[in-house]
Design an enzyme around this catalytic site. Structure first.
Site, PDB file in Angstrom:
ATOM      1  N   CYS A   1       0.795  -1.230   0.000  1.00  0.00           N
ATOM      2  CA  CYS A   1       0.000   0.000   0.000  1.00  0.00           C
ATOM      3  C   CYS A   1       0.828   1.281   0.000  1.00  0.00           C
ATOM      4  O   CYS A   1       0.261   2.377  -0.024  1.00  0.00           O
ATOM      5  CB  CYS A   1      -0.952  -0.010   1.191  1.00  0.00           C
ATOM      6  SG  CYS A   1      -1.969  -1.492   1.255  1.00  0.00           S
TER       7      CYS A   1
ATOM      8  N   HIS B   1      -3.135   8.375   5.631  1.00  0.00           N
ATOM      9  CA  HIS B   1      -3.333   7.026   5.102  1.00  0.00           C
ATOM     10  C   HIS B   1      -4.757   6.582   5.449  1.00  0.00           C
ATOM     11  O   HIS B   1      -5.444   6.016   4.606  1.00  0.00           O
ATOM     12  CB  HIS B   1      -2.287   6.077   5.675  1.00  0.00           C
ATOM     13  CG  HIS B   1      -2.287   4.727   5.046  1.00  0.00           C
ATOM     14  ND1 HIS B   1      -2.108   4.531   3.698  1.00  0.00           N
ATOM     15  CD2 HIS B   1      -2.464   3.486   5.585  1.00  0.00           C
ATOM     16  CE1 HIS B   1      -2.165   3.236   3.418  1.00  0.00           C
ATOM     17  NE2 HIS B   1      -2.381   2.583   4.546  1.00  0.00           N
TER      18      HIS B   1
ATOM     19  N   GLU C   1      -1.736   5.986  13.288  1.00  0.00           N
ATOM     20  CA  GLU C   1      -1.379   7.156  12.483  1.00  0.00           C
ATOM     21  C   GLU C   1      -1.607   8.443  13.275  1.00  0.00           C
ATOM     22  O   GLU C   1      -0.797   9.380  13.204  1.00  0.00           O
ATOM     23  CB  GLU C   1      -2.181   7.198  11.189  1.00  0.00           C
ATOM     24  CG  GLU C   1      -1.770   8.369  10.297  1.00  0.00           C
ATOM     25  CD  GLU C   1      -2.361   8.302   8.899  1.00  0.00           C
ATOM     26  OE1 GLU C   1      -1.880   9.063   8.036  1.00  0.00           O
ATOM     27  OE2 GLU C   1      -3.293   7.512   8.676  1.00  0.00           O
TER      28      GLU C   1
ATOM     29  N   LYS D   1      -9.719   8.164   1.562  1.00  0.00           N
ATOM     30  CA  LYS D   1     -10.189   6.782   1.451  1.00  0.00           C
ATOM     31  C   LYS D   1     -11.631   6.640   1.924  1.00  0.00           C
ATOM     32  O   LYS D   1     -12.302   5.648   1.612  1.00  0.00           O
ATOM     33  CB  LYS D   1      -9.290   5.842   2.258  1.00  0.00           C
ATOM     34  CG  LYS D   1      -7.915   5.602   1.658  1.00  0.00           C
ATOM     35  CD  LYS D   1      -7.137   4.567   2.462  1.00  0.00           C
ATOM     36  CE  LYS D   1      -5.763   4.277   1.872  1.00  0.00           C
ATOM     37  NZ  LYS D   1      -4.812   5.389   2.075  1.00  0.00           N
TER      38      LYS D   1
ATOM     39  N   HIS E   1      -9.785   1.939  -0.425  1.00  0.00           N
ATOM     40  CA  HIS E   1      -8.334   1.753  -0.316  1.00  0.00           C
ATOM     41  C   HIS E   1      -7.835   1.071  -1.590  1.00  0.00           C
ATOM     42  O   HIS E   1      -8.125  -0.095  -1.838  1.00  0.00           O
ATOM     43  CB  HIS E   1      -8.030   0.898   0.908  1.00  0.00           C
ATOM     44  CG  HIS E   1      -6.582   0.797   1.253  1.00  0.00           C
ATOM     45  ND1 HIS E   1      -5.576   1.344   0.480  1.00  0.00           N
ATOM     46  CD2 HIS E   1      -5.951   0.200   2.311  1.00  0.00           C
ATOM     47  CE1 HIS E   1      -4.405   1.097   1.043  1.00  0.00           C
ATOM     48  NE2 HIS E   1      -4.607   0.403   2.144  1.00  0.00           N
TER      49      HIS E   1
ATOM     50  N   PHE F   1       1.431  -3.180   4.667  1.00  0.00           N
ATOM     51  CA  PHE F   1       1.851  -4.476   5.187  1.00  0.00           C
ATOM     52  C   PHE F   1       3.354  -4.612   4.963  1.00  0.00           C
ATOM     53  O   PHE F   1       3.894  -4.186   3.941  1.00  0.00           O
ATOM     54  CB  PHE F   1       1.147  -5.608   4.442  1.00  0.00           C
ATOM     55  CG  PHE F   1      -0.291  -5.843   4.869  1.00  0.00           C
ATOM     56  CD1 PHE F   1      -0.953  -5.001   5.728  1.00  0.00           C
ATOM     57  CD2 PHE F   1      -0.975  -6.954   4.383  1.00  0.00           C
ATOM     58  CE1 PHE F   1      -2.271  -5.234   6.102  1.00  0.00           C
ATOM     59  CE2 PHE F   1      -2.287  -7.210   4.748  1.00  0.00           C
ATOM     60  CZ  PHE F   1      -2.940  -6.345   5.610  1.00  0.00           C
TER      61      PHE F   1
END
Length: 417
Positions: free
Chosen positions: A167, A307, A318, A339, A344, A403
């Site tokens: 991502c 994010h 975050e 998002k 996403h 990830f």
């Protein structure tokens, strides 16, 4: 790299294929109006799945950008990349010719690549045998093909690569392209991210990992970053592309400049395959590195495109990272997660969010975080809920996490000659 060698780098073109609009203008309009891009999955029969919602690109026709033969030999993620790249070049009025082709490169990130082709060809293999698999399977499937076909269809012969950092792939692509232009290895770079992973296996995998929302009865409110009742991200698809250009080159052709890219920070949590490091220490350090690279102080940041995935762990982490990086200034900066509208896009998210961040700087408008109905005590910053905000945006950051523990922050600034 010493400061005196650094070239200034500006954004002169943008392209966007997204769940809320298939041009940069439509994408930006969708963000400012809080358009919801999420609905029931139509790309396949999802009736057996725990998650039956996604943010699909609607009304897109690859033949608007490609001839039929070329389109048929590309997975959807690569089609998106080429289309958004052609948009960005047209937006910048930038022509690639034999005279400059070697000075223009392309870096397009993708986290998953051609998973639809892989799933389809696996079915062919199982039902019809190995000899019936397509000779185009491998080149259509591999993630780097987005960058490859972008170069083929634009003529860009300069530096070319494909970050595959899940991502953060799109954000890494923009940051890496920034460095290439900054050190003088290219005059311009096509860069960003793309993804088209709304497939049966992909949805099943994310649902098994309990990463995605199962608010199937209410898709319009399923992506709710920083909200107390968030229950996972919603998978999206599309591509976001920037044209980065060396400043003097841009000025020499009287190019319109959206913003200057001034900072790039990246770190790794080195903690867990999927979960962020609690407290957000390394995510905070990515922000700090981007600010240091840009020679900016925390109190100069006007806006952060977060994010903001709508997962319990990410949004709280975050928030903690922003507080750690900006100190008391964290409570004064406007933050939003686009998002909430686009879902996403995995490897494509850093691309479209960089476009959104650049547009915020250029237009002095901050997109909202929609669906933020119930406050979470752990998420107590200014997330610009529900409606866009008119505000001078001098400096904006775009955060991306992935990830594997990847953390990326990009810094953009209003251009001043």
């Amino acid at each position: 790299m010493t400061d005196f060698k650094r070239k200034r780098v500006v954004v002169t073109g943008v392209g966007a294929i997204t769940p809320i609009g298939n041009t940069p203008t439509k994408f930006w309009e969708g963000l400012l109006t809080g358009k919801n891009g999420i609905g029931p999955i139509t790309l396949f029969d999802a009736s057996r799945h725990k998650c039956r919602i996604a943010a699909e690109v609607k009304g897109y026709d690859p033949l608007d950008y490609l001839d039929r033969k070329d389109a048929n030999h590309m997975d959807r993620f690569a089609q998106f990349a080429v289309s958004a790249s052609l948009q960005a070049l047209q937006d910048a009025q930038f022509v690639i010719s034999d005279l400059n082709a070697q000075q223009v490169g392309a870096i397009v990130g993708a986290g998953v690549g051609g998973i639809k082709v892989l799933e389809d060809q696996q079915e062919v293999y199982l039902t019809r045998g190995p000899d019936r698999c397509s000779p185009f399977m491998v080149p259509m499937m591999i993630a780097n093909m987005a960058a490859g076909v972008t170069a083929i269809h634009t003529g860009a012969k300069g530096p070319n690569s494909c970050p595959a950092t899940s991502c953060t792939a799109g954000a890494h692509a923009v940051g890496d392209a920034f460095r290439i232009v900054q050190r003088g290895d290219a005059q311009a770079m096509i860069c960003g991210g793309t993804e088209a992973a709304i497939t049966p296996l992909s949805i099943a995998g994310f649902a098994a990992a309990r990463a995605v929302s199962t608010r199937n009865h209410d898709p319009a409110h399923a992506s709710r970053p920083f909200d107390r009742d968030r229950d996972g991200f919603v998978l999206g698809e599309g591509a976001g592309i920037l044209l980065l250009e060396e400043l003097e080159h841009a000025l020499s052709r009287n190019a319109r400049i959206y913003a200057e890219i001034v900072g790039y920070g990246m770190t790794c949590d080195a903690y867990h395959m999927a979960a962020p490091r609690p407290g957000g220490e390394e995510a905070a350090r990515a922000i700090q590195l981007a600010l240091k690279d840009a020679a900016l102080a925390p109190n100069q940041v006007s806006y952060i495109n977060a994010h903001g995935t709508s997962t319990q762990a990410n949004d709280a982490t975050e928030t903690a990272a922003i507080k750690k990086a900006l100190g008391e200034s964290a409570y004064k900066v406007a933050i939003s997660s686009t998002k909430s509208m686009t879902g996403h896009l995995l490897g494509g998210s850093g691309g479209i969010e960089a476009v959104a961040t650049v547009m915020a700087v250029a237009n002095d408008q901050i997109p909202p975080t929609i669906n933020l109905a119930n406050s979470d005590p752990e998420c107590d910053l200014d997330y610009v809920p529900h409606h866009c905000r008119a505000q001078i945006v001098e400096v904006a950051l775009s955060n991306s996490y992935a990830f594997g523990g990847h953390n990326v922050t990009l810094a953009f600034q209003k251009f001043k000659n």
